[in-house]
Design a protein around this motif. Structure first.
Motif, short mmCIF file in Angstrom:
data_model
loop_
_atom_site.label_atom_id
_atom_site.label_comp_id
_atom_site.label_asym_id
_atom_site.label_seq_id
_atom_site.Cartn_x
_atom_site.Cartn_y
_atom_site.Cartn_z
N ASP A 9 -16.85 -41.30 -16.60
CA ASP A 9 -15.88 -42.39 -16.59
C ASP A 9 -14.87 -42.30 -17.72
N LYS B 85 -13.12 -39.52 -9.98
CA LYS B 85 -14.25 -40.16 -10.65
C LYS B 85 -14.96 -41.15 -9.74
N LEU B 86 -14.18 -41.89 -8.96
CA LEU B 86 -14.78 -42.84 -8.02
C LEU B 86 -15.54 -42.10 -6.92
N CYS B 87 -14.98 -40.98 -6.47
CA CYS B 87 -15.65 -40.21 -5.43
C CYS B 87 -17.00 -39.71 -5.92
N ARG C 99 -18.92 -40.99 -8.27
CA ARG C 99 -19.85 -42.13 -8.39
C ARG C 99 -20.33 -42.57 -7.00
N PHE C 100 -19.43 -42.61 -6.03
CA PHE C 100 -19.80 -43.00 -4.67
C PHE C 100 -20.82 -42.00 -4.09
N ALA D 292 -21.96 -49.54 -4.56
CA ALA D 292 -21.14 -48.66 -3.73
C ALA D 292 -19.94 -49.42 -3.17
N VAL E 233 -17.30 -49.67 -5.75
CA VAL E 233 -16.52 -48.45 -5.85
C VAL E 233 -15.40 -48.45 -4.81
N GLN F 278 -12.52 -50.62 -5.83
CA GLN F 278 -11.66 -49.96 -6.82
C GLN F 278 -10.80 -48.87 -6.15
N ALA F 279 -11.38 -48.21 -5.16
CA ALA F 279 -10.64 -47.14 -4.49
C ALA F 279 -9.41 -47.66 -3.76
#
Length: 385
Positions: free
Chosen positions: A213, A222-224, A226-227, A274, A277, A280-281
């Motif tokens: 992060d 980064k979101l991908c 984490r997902f 999830a 996330v 945020q995406a």
């Protein structure tokens, strides 16, 4: 003596004319004239072309017919011999096999890897050779340099050479496959080494995500990642996720069959983490349907190296791969929960049991998997907090 004469051949109109002993002249409605020989090989009637008139004269046609009849009398198949005389070079045959298989392969990347392995290791040795002239020594010449130094690559290259020559056999260009068992004795046995994707201990995953992060990687990447971790998903499944696959009301992600390794639709229960996330995406939407679009190529998914680069940038690449986070999750489920084996395997979209067992397992343990994925998300949040 045959029934035809040079004058009769020249004057012949549309139709079929028999010269004797199986030799025929065929004349089309357009006036085109060609020779063919009808003979019996292994009890079957076979017709083979001998060329067109006037390039092949009556005298030439009779000579060719005699040669082929003699070959058949000696037990050979002149039709197959003639076919092999038109054999393509290995590179052309490989191209035909590639195109034949492309519809059943998942994406262009698989086709690219298949072709590149032959381009790197087979084509330099046999690429420009006619398939019917490739020998066992030629195949060994391509395989031997990598057989012990790069065994996994060598195994795949051999499989692909065999596939190309099997295609050549099916089309009558070669009699037997010189990349088959006949060369086994010249190749040392390969050690059965089982390799695993590098993975972090599950109790380090939360800290790894916290470090990620803080990097300068794109928010989408980064979101991908984490997902992917939260859902124990494969890289391609997450990178190519689209908004129409997400059912927000049901907190569910439906991955279509064409993007799954097992080629069947996979439902993923989405935890609150999830879903967060995904919220945020939305802030990084580029107008396409991709959940995690590439910041460099709008409308395109993140490349397969993007997530790996993040691990490399934070110094984790020597200890973990992106795929390895699935193993971290699986180990956590084994060590920290009493979740049944089948539920854990279903969470990873693995096939359950053999074909007989699969015939009786019709459910996907979705409700149980939701509890498991919620616990995984809570575990990561507690470790990170």
């Amino acid at each position: 003596m045959g029934h035809l004469t040079a004058a009769k051949v020249k004057a012949a109109g549309p139709g079929k004319y028999h010269d004797g002993q199986g030799l025929h002249l065929r004349v089309t409605n357009t006036g085109s004239k060609s020779w063919f020989l009808r003979l019996t090989v292994d009890g079957r009637r076979r017709d083979m072309g001998l060329g067109g008139w006037p390039e092949v004269s009556l005298v030439d046609a009779r000579r060719k017919a005699l040669e082929h009849r003699t070959a058949a009398a000696d037990g050979r198949d002149p039709v197959a011999d003639n076919r092999r005389g038109e054999a393509p070079v290995f590179r052309e045959a490989a191209k035909a096999v590639l195109e034949a298989n492309r519809p059943r392969w998942r994406g262009e990347r698989q086709a690219s890897l298949w072709w590149r392995s032959l381009e790197n290791h087979a084509f330099p040795v046999i690429g420009d050779m006619r398939v019917d002239r490739i020998t066992q020594s030629d195949v060994l010449g391509a395989l031997t340099p990598i057989w012990t130094t790069r065994p996994e690559t060598a195994r795949k290259v051999r499989q692909r050479i065999r596939a190309v020559l099997r295609w050549a056999m099916a089309h009558g260009y070669v009699v037997f496959n010189v990349a088959g068992e006949v060369i086994d004795g010249a190749l040392p046995p390969m050690p059965k080494v089982q390799s695993h994707f590098r993975s972090l201990p599950y109790f380090e995953v939360a800290d790894a995500l916290a470090v990620v992060d803080q990097t300068k990687a794109s928010p989408s990447a980064k979101l991908c990642l984490r997902f992917l971790v939260l859902n124990a998903a494969r890289s391609g499944e997450a990178r190519n996720a689209t908004w129409d696959e997400i059912e927000f009301g049901a907190c569910e992600w439906r991955i279509p069959a064409e993007r799954m390794k097992a080629a069947s639709e996979h439902r993923v229960p989405l935890s609150e983490a999830a879903m967060a996330v995904l919220d945020q995406a939305k802030d990084h939407h580029d107008g396409s349907d991709l959940v995690f679009p590439s910041p460099l190529k709008p409308g395109h998914p993140l490349s397969n190296m993007t997530l790996t680069k993040i691990l490399r940038d934070v110094g984790l690449a020597d200890r973990a791969t992106v795929h390895g986070f699935r193993a971290s999750f699986r180990t956590w489920a084994l060590e920290e929960t009493d979740t049944p084996w089948a539920v854990c395997e279903a969470a990873l979209a693995h096939s359950l049991g053999d074909s007989v067992q699969q015939a009786y397992i019709r459910g996907d343990a979705f409700a149980k998997r939701r509890k498991l994925m919620d616990r995984w998300a809570q575990y990561l949040e507690q470790r990170q907090g």
